[in-house]
Design a protein around this motif. Structure first.
Motif, mmCIF file in Angstrom:
data_model
loop_
_atom_site.group_PDB
_atom_site.id
_atom_site.type_symbol
_atom_site.label_atom_id
_atom_site.label_comp_id
_atom_site.label_asym_id
_atom_site.label_seq_id
_atom_site.Cartn_x
_atom_site.Cartn_y
_atom_site.Cartn_z
ATOM 1 N N CYS A 1 -1.279 19.980 15.763
ATOM 2 C CA CYS A 1 -1.679 18.624 16.154
ATOM 3 C C CYS A 1 -2.894 18.172 15.353
ATOM 4 N N THR A 2 -3.903 19.018 15.273
ATOM 5 C CA THR A 2 -5.134 18.676 14.563
ATOM 6 C C THR A 2 -4.887 18.533 13.062
ATOM 7 N N ALA A 3 -4.113 19.452 12.490
ATOM 8 C CA ALA A 3 -3.826 19.389 11.054
ATOM 9 C C ALA A 3 -3.057 18.124 10.702
ATOM 10 N N LYS B 1 -5.438 15.063 10.840
ATOM 11 C CA LYS B 1 -6.312 15.028 9.665
ATOM 12 C C LYS B 1 -5.546 14.566 8.430
ATOM 13 N N SER B 2 -4.307 15.033 8.296
ATOM 14 C CA SER B 2 -3.495 14.663 7.139
ATOM 15 C C SER B 2 -3.196 13.171 7.136
ATOM 16 N N ILE B 3 -2.820 12.631 8.287
ATOM 17 C CA ILE B 3 -2.534 11.194 8.380
ATOM 18 C C ILE B 3 -3.788 10.382 8.064
ATOM 19 N N ALA B 4 -4.912 10.766 8.654
ATOM 20 C CA ALA B 4 -6.167 10.036 8.434
ATOM 21 C C ALA B 4 -6.554 10.052 6.961
ATOM 22 N N ASP B 5 -6.410 11.211 6.335
ATOM 23 C CA ASP B 5 -6.762 11.350 4.926
ATOM 24 C C ASP B 5 -5.888 10.450 4.054
ATOM 25 N N LYS B 6 -4.590 10.426 4.336
ATOM 26 C CA LYS B 6 -3.673 9.653 3.496
ATOM 27 C C LYS B 6 -3.784 8.151 3.753
ATOM 28 N N LEU B 7 -4.100 7.775 4.976
ATOM 29 C CA LEU B 7 -4.360 6.362 5.239
ATOM 30 C C LEU B 7 -5.572 5.891 4.434
ATOM 31 N N THR B 8 -6.621 6.701 4.453
ATOM 32 C CA THR B 8 -7.844 6.340 3.737
ATOM 33 C C THR B 8 -7.604 6.258 2.232
ATOM 34 N N LEU B 9 -6.901 7.254 1.690
ATOM 35 C CA LEU B 9 -6.639 7.273 0.250
ATOM 36 C C LEU B 9 -5.769 6.106 -0.192
ATOM 37 N N PHE C 1 0.854 -1.179 0.000
ATOM 38 C CA PHE C 1 0.000 0.000 0.000
ATOM 39 C C PHE C 1 0.898 1.240 0.000
ATOM 40 N N ALA C 2 0.624 2.153 -0.905
ATOM 41 C CA ALA C 2 1.443 3.369 -1.020
ATOM 42 C C ALA C 2 0.884 4.464 -0.122
ATOM 43 N N ILE C 3 1.671 4.861 0.879
ATOM 44 C CA ILE C 3 1.245 5.903 1.813
ATOM 45 C C ILE C 3 2.265 7.039 1.754
ATOM 46 N N SER C 4 1.812 8.214 1.340
ATOM 47 C CA SER C 4 2.720 9.344 1.138
ATOM 48 C C SER C 4 2.662 10.326 2.307
ATOM 49 N N LEU C 5 3.000 9.848 3.497
ATOM 50 C CA LEU C 5 3.031 10.738 4.655
ATOM 51 C C LEU C 5 4.277 11.625 4.611
ATOM 52 N N GLU C 6 4.152 12.838 5.174
ATOM 53 C CA GLU C 6 5.350 13.647 5.380
ATOM 54 C C GLU C 6 6.260 12.933 6.370
ATOM 55 N N ASP C 7 7.568 13.115 6.217
ATOM 56 C CA ASP C 7 8.513 12.368 7.044
ATOM 57 C C ASP C 7 8.350 12.649 8.534
ATOM 58 N N PHE C 8 7.836 13.836 8.880
ATOM 59 C CA PHE C 8 7.713 14.210 10.287
ATOM 60 C C PHE C 8 6.405 13.760 10.929
ATOM 61 N N SER C 9 5.428 13.355 10.110
ATOM 62 C CA SER C 9 4.075 13.136 10.618
ATOM 63 C C SER C 9 3.973 12.117 11.753
ATOM 64 N N PRO C 10 4.544 10.903 11.612
ATOM 65 C CA PRO C 10 4.406 9.932 12.706
ATOM 66 C C PRO C 10 5.060 10.401 14.003
ATOM 67 N N THR C 11 6.238 11.021 13.904
ATOM 68 C CA THR C 11 6.926 11.489 15.111
ATOM 69 C C THR C 11 6.174 12.637 15.762
ATOM 70 N N LEU C 12 5.657 13.537 14.940
ATOM 71 C CA LEU C 12 4.877 14.654 15.468
ATOM 72 C C LEU C 12 3.620 14.136 16.162
ATOM 73 N N TYR C 13 2.974 13.166 15.543
ATOM 74 C CA TYR C 13 1.813 12.549 16.184
ATOM 75 C C TYR C 13 2.189 11.938 17.531
ATOM 76 N N ASP C 14 3.303 11.207 17.571
ATOM 77 C CA ASP C 14 3.747 10.582 18.818
ATOM 78 C C ASP C 14 4.011 11.619 19.902
ATOM 79 N N TYR C 15 4.569 12.750 19.510
ATOM 80 C CA TYR C 15 4.878 13.809 20.480
ATOM 81 C C TYR C 15 3.615 14.312 21.172
ATOM 82 N N TYR C 16 2.634 14.687 20.389
ATOM 83 C CA TYR C 16 1.394 15.197 20.986
ATOM 84 C C TYR C 16 0.602 14.079 21.674
ATOM 85 N N ARG C 17 0.727 12.858 21.183
ATOM 86 C CA ARG C 17 0.073 11.715 21.837
ATOM 87 C C ARG C 17 0.648 11.507 23.236
#
Length: 261
Positions: free
Chosen positions: A185-187, A190-198, A116-132
């Motif tokens: 955090c919210t943006a 939303k970006s991760i959710a959108d790209k996972l779905t796509l 599955f091709a997922i085009s997340l920004e390189d910082f997205s998972p780490t940024l999510y983990d930080y706020y999580r």
């Protein structure tokens, strides 16, 4: 996905209202010279029949921005649960959830290993983990891992974040959060959710799915003599459930595979 956007949209409006009122309150305090902040706060609270006497502006600002992060992260966690369920329904596969990985990382690792091709920004998972982690430190007393939070913050590619969100000053460290951290955090969520779905849409075998999930179309036989109604019915069911609008060709293939015309 739709539920996540709806909940975050409603919460965004509430947080923006809280932020507006607190900024207005702070401006009112700064416009007068007679009272200290605690005295001003107590005086204004009494006017509204609220007992509020012991609060410093610094403490309030610090905790306010942390608490803003609770609902976006809990809503995204629910989205991930729904994503795993939908993935199983759509592909007849289970995403494993190892204990040593976060739910998001488990999903990303599984999808990337299954083409599955997922085009997340390189910082997205780490940024999510930080706020999580910040959210968890507030919601659960046994998860106050400030060293982990600091280490995760240090590993964020902040230049990449600012390149993607040039109008935001965030992310900030734990003790210096601002309203921009909530927006970021919210943006990011939303970006991760959108790209996972796509990432799923182009990989779905709708014929295989429809054969496995015939119970999703309980009223289809009612329209046996009306292909137009059958096409509309299937398209509306899929769109309502997954937010995906199927082409006429795809719906025709589904109808032929189910031997209902």
């Amino acid at each position: 996905m739709r539920r996540l956007w709806q909940v975050l949209g409603e919460y965004d409006a509430l947080v923006e209202y809280i932020e507006l009122t607190t900024r207005k309150f702070k401006t009112s305090f700064e416009s007068q010279q007679e009272l200290s902040f605690p005295d001003f706060l107590s005086s204004e609270a009494k006017k509204e029949n609220i007992c509020l006497n012991n609060l410093t502006l610094e403490n309030y600002e610090s905790f306010k921005y942390r608490y803003y992060l609770i609902l976006p992260n809990s809503s995204f966690d629910r989205f991930l649960d729904d994503f795993i369920i939908d993935f199983h329904t759509l592909f007849d596969k289970m995403i494993p959830l190892p204990r040593h990985k976060t739910k998001l990382q488990s999903i990303l690792d599984y999808l990337s290993g299954d083409s599955f091709a997922i085009s997340l920004e390189d910082f997205s998972p780490t940024l999510y983990d930080y706020y999580r982690l910040i959210r968890n430190s507030l919601a659960h007393d046994n998860l106050k891992k400030e060293q982990d939070i600091a280490a995760t913050f240090s590993s964020i590619n902040i230049d990449s974040v600012h390149s993607r969100y040039p109008r935001l000053s965030a992310p900030h460290d734990l003790n210096n959060l601002t309203f921009d951290d909530f927006i970021l955090c919210t943006a990011n969520i939303k970006s991760i959710a959108d790209k996972l779905t796509l990432s799923l849409e182009s990989q779905i075998d709708w014929i295989d799915f429809s054969k496995r999930e015939t119970k999703m179309f309980p009223k289809l036989k009612r329209f046996r003599c009306n292909v137009t109604r059958q096409t509309s019915y299937i398209r509306n069911i899929i769109c309502g459930k997954y937010g995906i609008r199927l082409s006429d060709t795809c719906v025709d293939d589904i109808l032929h595979s189910l031997s209902i015309e």
